[in-house]
Enzyme design. Structure first.
Site, short mmCIF file in Angstrom:
data_model
loop_
_atom_site.label_atom_id
_atom_site.label_comp_id
_atom_site.label_asym_id
_atom_site.label_seq_id
_atom_site.Cartn_x
_atom_site.Cartn_y
_atom_site.Cartn_z
N HIS A 1 0.84 -1.20 0.00
CA HIS A 1 0.00 0.00 0.00
C HIS A 1 0.87 1.25 0.00
O HIS A 1 2.10 1.15 0.15
CB HIS A 1 -0.91 0.01 1.23
CG HIS A 1 -0.14 0.14 2.52
ND1 HIS A 1 0.29 -0.95 3.25
CD2 HIS A 1 0.32 1.24 3.19
CE1 HIS A 1 0.94 -0.53 4.32
NE2 HIS A 1 0.99 0.80 4.30
N ASP B 1 6.73 16.75 4.38
CA ASP B 1 7.28 16.51 3.05
C ASP B 1 7.33 15.00 2.82
O ASP B 1 8.41 14.39 2.83
CB ASP B 1 8.68 17.13 2.93
CG ASP B 1 9.23 17.03 1.51
OD1 ASP B 1 8.43 16.85 0.58
OD2 ASP B 1 10.46 17.11 1.35
N PRO B 2 6.19 14.37 2.57
CA PRO B 2 6.14 12.90 2.52
C PRO B 2 6.80 12.33 1.28
O PRO B 2 6.83 12.94 0.22
CB PRO B 2 4.64 12.60 2.52
CG PRO B 2 4.01 13.81 1.91
CD PRO B 2 4.86 14.97 2.36
N HIS C 1 5.40 5.85 -1.16
CA HIS C 1 6.13 4.67 -1.61
C HIS C 1 5.35 3.41 -1.29
O HIS C 1 4.44 3.40 -0.46
CB HIS C 1 7.51 4.62 -0.95
CG HIS C 1 7.43 4.42 0.53
ND1 HIS C 1 7.21 5.45 1.41
CD2 HIS C 1 7.52 3.31 1.29
CE1 HIS C 1 7.17 4.99 2.65
NE2 HIS C 1 7.36 3.68 2.60
N SER D 1 6.17 -0.14 0.28
CA SER D 1 7.19 -0.91 1.00
C SER D 1 7.21 -2.35 0.48
O SER D 1 6.16 -2.97 0.30
CB SER D 1 6.91 -0.91 2.50
OG SER D 1 7.20 0.35 3.05
#
Length: 272
Positions: free
Chosen positions: A127, A211-212, A215, A217
């Protein structure tokens, strides 16, 4: 190169528990040790109290024992926040449904990364986080999900690409992750986070990172393994992605829904 902070992961898995009642009413019962009296004019005669067997005394303990928090039972992960009955670990995210060719790429990446960090373990589900892990009381869950649905009502579906290998850690540096960072679609994810943050603020909960790094994992291990995974290992992992057959199409994904997981409950919010 410094590892980016992990987006939206706690050190342990979500709590799978149900809310329990506060207990039955004791109205109409005599308190323990109360004596019985006759209503006639006779003098009150206390009832004889017999000893209670130990088996009965231990049948209903006065206090509830806290659940055992043995990290060895869940891969050595450490709980981010203490367990408390009625608290539900909650997380908002966009799911990624892995296809067979994606799992083949993942196996190739994991096999190579394990030559540097043998304790790496493959993720079971995939996710992209849109929130940090937060704690909801049981009676907040449905209002929280409804607020999410209201905020997401006008959000559109979109395509994104996640093809840059990157190393992440959680905030406590107790877990390390190998992930695929989003390289296109970042603006659309920021729009979704903006709506999720509005809901978090309504419920006085922690909003997302400033500031994400969005991604997916791929694998994780206990501890801070950045030193082993960054540098040469990271470059080699990126080469595997770039050279994988049809990786450009494989890693271009449709974001079609947002999900909320609270304890063992899942809620799906389709995008328009």
């Amino acid at each position: 190169m410094s590892a980016a902070p992990l987006v939206g992961y706690s050190s342990s898995g979500s709590e799978d528990e149900a809310e329990t009642g506060a207990g039955a009413s004791a109205a109409g019962r005599l308190p323990p040790g109360t004596h019985h009296y006759h209503s006639s004019g006779q003098s009150p005669v206390p009832s004889q109290r017999l000893p209670v067997p130990d088996s009965v005394l231990h049948m209903f303990p006065g206090t509830e024992e806290a659940p055992e928090d043995d990290s060895a039972k869940h891969g050595g992960r450490v709980r981010t926040f203490p367990h408390e009955r009625g608290n539900w670990a909650t997380h908002v995210y966009t799911p990624y449904e892995a296809r067979e060719d994606f799992l083949e790429l993942l196996d190739a990446l994991l096999l190579h990364a394990q030559t540097y960090v043998p304790r790496l373990v493959r993720m079971e589900v995939f996710h992209l986080s849109l929130s940090q892990n937060v704690v909801l009381r049981h009676h907040w869950i449905l209002p929280f999900v409804q607020a999410l649905k209201d905020r997401m009502a006008s959000c559109q579906r979109f395509c994104f690409t996640a093809n840059r290998v990157k190393i992440y850690t959680n905030q406590e540096k107790t877990r390390t992750f190998v992930g695929l960072e989003v390289t296109s679609g970042h603006t659309q994810f920021l729009d979704l986070v903006s709506e999720v943050d509005r809901v978090m603020e309504e419920f006085d909960l922690t909003t997302f990172y400033q500031d994400p790094s969005f991604h997916i994992s791929l694998a994780w291990c206990v501890g801070d393994a950045r030193l082993q995974l960054e540098g040469q290992c990271l470059r080699e992992l990126q080469e595997i992605v770039d050279e994988f057959e049809d990786s450009e199409m494989l890693l271009r994904v449709h974001a079609e829904q947002v999900r909320c997981k609270s304890g063992n409950k899942f809620f799906s919010i389709p995008l328009k």
